[in-house]
Design a protein around this motif. Structure first.
Motif, PDB file in Angstrom:
ATOM      1  N   PRO A 184       0.818  -1.373   0.027  1.00 55.49           N
ATOM      2  CA  PRO A 184      -0.032  -0.051  -0.005  1.00 55.49           C
ATOM      3  C   PRO A 184       0.776   1.246  -0.033  1.00 55.49           C
ATOM      4  O   PRO A 184       2.130   1.190   0.079  1.00 55.49           O
ATOM      5  N   PRO A 185       0.224   2.434  -0.056  1.00 50.69           N
ATOM      6  CA  PRO A 185       0.816   3.804   0.101  1.00 50.69           C
ATOM      7  C   PRO A 185       1.520   3.365   1.474  1.00 50.69           C
ATOM      8  O   PRO A 185       0.430   3.391   2.679  1.00 50.69           O
ATOM      9  N   GLU A 232      -0.290  -0.766  -4.917  1.00 49.64           N
ATOM     10  CA  GLU A 232      -1.752  -0.131  -5.343  1.00 49.64           C
ATOM     11  C   GLU A 232      -1.943   1.233  -4.611  1.00 49.64           C
ATOM     12  O   GLU A 232      -1.287   1.405  -3.788  1.00 49.64           O
ATOM     13  N   THR A 233      -2.822   1.791  -5.511  1.00 49.59           N
ATOM     14  CA  THR A 233      -3.304   3.309  -5.037  1.00 49.59           C
ATOM     15  C   THR A 233      -1.971   4.105  -4.883  1.00 49.59           C
ATOM     16  O   THR A 233      -1.919   4.748  -3.822  1.00 49.59           O
ATOM     17  N   MET A 234      -1.284   4.319  -5.762  1.00 51.95           N
ATOM     18  CA  MET A 234       0.225   4.715  -6.125  1.00 51.95           C
ATOM     19  C   MET A 234      -0.266   6.213  -6.496  1.00 51.95           C
ATOM     20  O   MET A 234      -0.920   6.452  -7.439  1.00 51.95           O
ATOM     21  N   SER A 235      -0.070   7.295  -5.552  1.00 50.87           N
ATOM     22  CA  SER A 235      -0.511   8.631  -5.883  1.00 50.87           C
ATOM     23  C   SER A 235       0.471   9.302  -6.512  1.00 50.87           C
ATOM     24  O   SER A 235       0.377  10.698  -6.905  1.00 50.87           O
ATOM     25  N   PHE A 281      -2.049   2.821 -10.181  1.00 45.74           N
ATOM     26  CA  PHE A 281      -1.840   4.136  -9.765  1.00 45.74           C
ATOM     27  C   PHE A 281      -3.403   4.498  -9.627  1.00 45.74           C
ATOM     28  O   PHE A 281      -4.197   4.239 -10.127  1.00 45.74           O
ATOM     29  N   THR A 282      -3.504   5.531  -8.517  1.00 43.19           N
ATOM     30  CA  THR A 282      -4.725   6.324  -8.385  1.00 43.19           C
ATOM     31  C   THR A 282      -4.650   7.710  -9.099  1.00 43.19           C
ATOM     32  O   THR A 282      -3.584   8.671  -8.965  1.00 43.19           O
ATOM     33  N   VAL A 283      -5.925   8.138  -9.840  1.00 47.26           N
ATOM     34  CA  VAL A 283      -5.457   9.262 -10.748  1.00 47.26           C
ATOM     35  C   VAL A 283      -6.608  10.425 -10.213  1.00 47.26           C
ATOM     36  O   VAL A 283      -7.608   9.948  -9.114  1.00 47.26           O
ATOM     37  N   SER A 284      -6.710  11.475 -10.474  1.00 46.83           N
ATOM     38  CA  SER A 284      -7.365  12.453 -10.122  1.00 46.83           C
ATOM     39  C   SER A 284      -8.740  12.287 -10.522  1.00 46.83           C
ATOM     40  O   SER A 284      -9.164  11.802 -11.621  1.00 46.83           O
ATOM     41  N   ASP A 285      -9.748  12.683  -9.694  1.00 48.89           N
ATOM     42  CA  ASP A 285     -11.264  12.408 -10.003  1.00 48.89           C
ATOM     43  C   ASP A 285     -11.730  13.392 -10.869  1.00 48.89           C
ATOM     44  O   ASP A 285     -12.871  13.198 -11.320  1.00 48.89           O
ATOM     45  N   SER A 286     -10.910  14.493 -11.365  1.00 48.49           N
ATOM     46  CA  SER A 286     -11.399  15.231 -12.363  1.00 48.49           C
ATOM     47  C   SER A 286     -10.613  15.410 -13.712  1.00 48.49           C
ATOM     48  O   SER A 286     -10.943  16.057 -14.607  1.00 48.49           O
TER      49      SER A 286
END
Length: 305
Positions: free
Chosen positions: A107-108, A145-148, A171-176
């Motif tokens: 995880p992070p 996972e969930t690499m920001s 990777f986790t990306v911006s919600d916008s």
């Protein structure tokens, strides 16, 4: 050639919110595993019965920093062994031991989504290498996972490569804006940074399904095995380091059939690794498994080709 996808499980932590009566804790899923291990086993069992071919250990909140901060005195090694034991119990209860693989979550290390509290590359590399070394004899692969941010993702990818194990980077990306990680760094730059370490797959995870779709269009250009597993939150903005997951709100418009429509798009884009993240339940995974069976898509347990 028959089309194949690796079918992951769904979100463990949010499922525990629904099944445990305990108050939320910063080490939420780990705390429940310490106090009510049978609940974690039951969720693993239910994801197996839904058709998941990859079961991810309950190690998302297990890092030395998080344990030292929120559960001082708890043994990292014991938590990792416990996660493996309760997963095996769930898999055994489902009678799926020969049909699924077990992966460990990397995880992070300090907090989800917030790159400002992430360790630097060298510190992260040391910690990830320890986590891999402690588990590699017990699991089939790793899911970073969930690499920001790029530094933490690169450190984890290097640790996986240097320990000579199979591992994917998510990777986790911006919600916008799916072109950006949550750190504001470019998704393309992040992919380029981890490619030299030859990850088994590059994934987009713990982002809203719409942004997973857009992110996968970018990943697909790199010619690497890829896939996605989205969350079912309305937003993650309320979550800050040290807060608890009950601050986040579940979407009301993302049931199994609605989620499946996104999954179909990902498969059409060429995704070969599919699953679910927070708020994606066994019923969502069952809908994907049923769809694959109807369409003649083979579901496998291997992260690597």
């Amino acid at each position: 050639m028959t089309h194949q996808i690796t079918l992951l499980d769904g979100g463990l932590g949010q499922e525990l919110i629904k099944r445990s009566s305990a108050p939320p804790h910063p080490l939420w899923s780990t705390k429940v595993m310490m106090d009510e291990p049978h609940l974690v086993s039951e969720i693993h069992r239910d994801f197996c019965l839904a058709g998941a071919k990859v079961i991810c250990l309950n190690t998302y909140a297990v890092s030395r920093h998080r344990l030292n901060t929120f559960a001082p005195g708890q043994s990292l090694e014991l938590m990792l062994k416990t996660a493996h034991r309760v997963a095996n119990e769930g898999i055994s209860d489902a009678k799926r031991a020969d049909q699924v693989s077990i992966v460990a979550s990397l995880p992070p290390l300090n907090a989800s989504y917030d790159h400002t509290v992430a360790p630097d590359f060298e510190s992260a590399y040391t910690q990830y290498r320890e986590l891999v070394s402690l588990q590699k004899e017990r699991v089939d692969a790793f899911l970073l996972e969930t690499m920001s941010n790029i530094a933490e993702a690169s450190a984890g990818a290097k640790a996986i490569r240097d320990e000579a194990v199979v591992g994917a980077v998510a990777f986790t990306v911006s919600d916008s804006d799916a072109t950006l990680l949550r750190s504001g760094e470019s998704l393309e730059a992040a992919i380029e940074a981890v490619m030299p370490f030859a990850p088994a797959a590059i994934l987009i995870n713990c982002s809203i399904p719409d942004m997973v779709t857009e992110g996968l269009k970018i990943v697909a250009k790199f010619g690497v095995r890829f896939g996605g597993y989205a969350n079912g939150f309305t937003s993650v903005e309320a979550l800050v380091p040290g807060s608890t997951v009950d601050l986040l709100t579940q979407r009301k418009d993302l049931g199994p059939e609605e989620y499946l429509e996104f999954v179909k798009t990902w498969i059409d884009l060429g995704a070969e690794v599919i699953g679910g993240c927070c708020e994606i339940r066994p019923s969502h995974i069952a809908a994907i498994a049923d769809y694959c069976q109807r369409e003649g898509i083979v579901t496998t347990k291997h992260l690597s080709p």
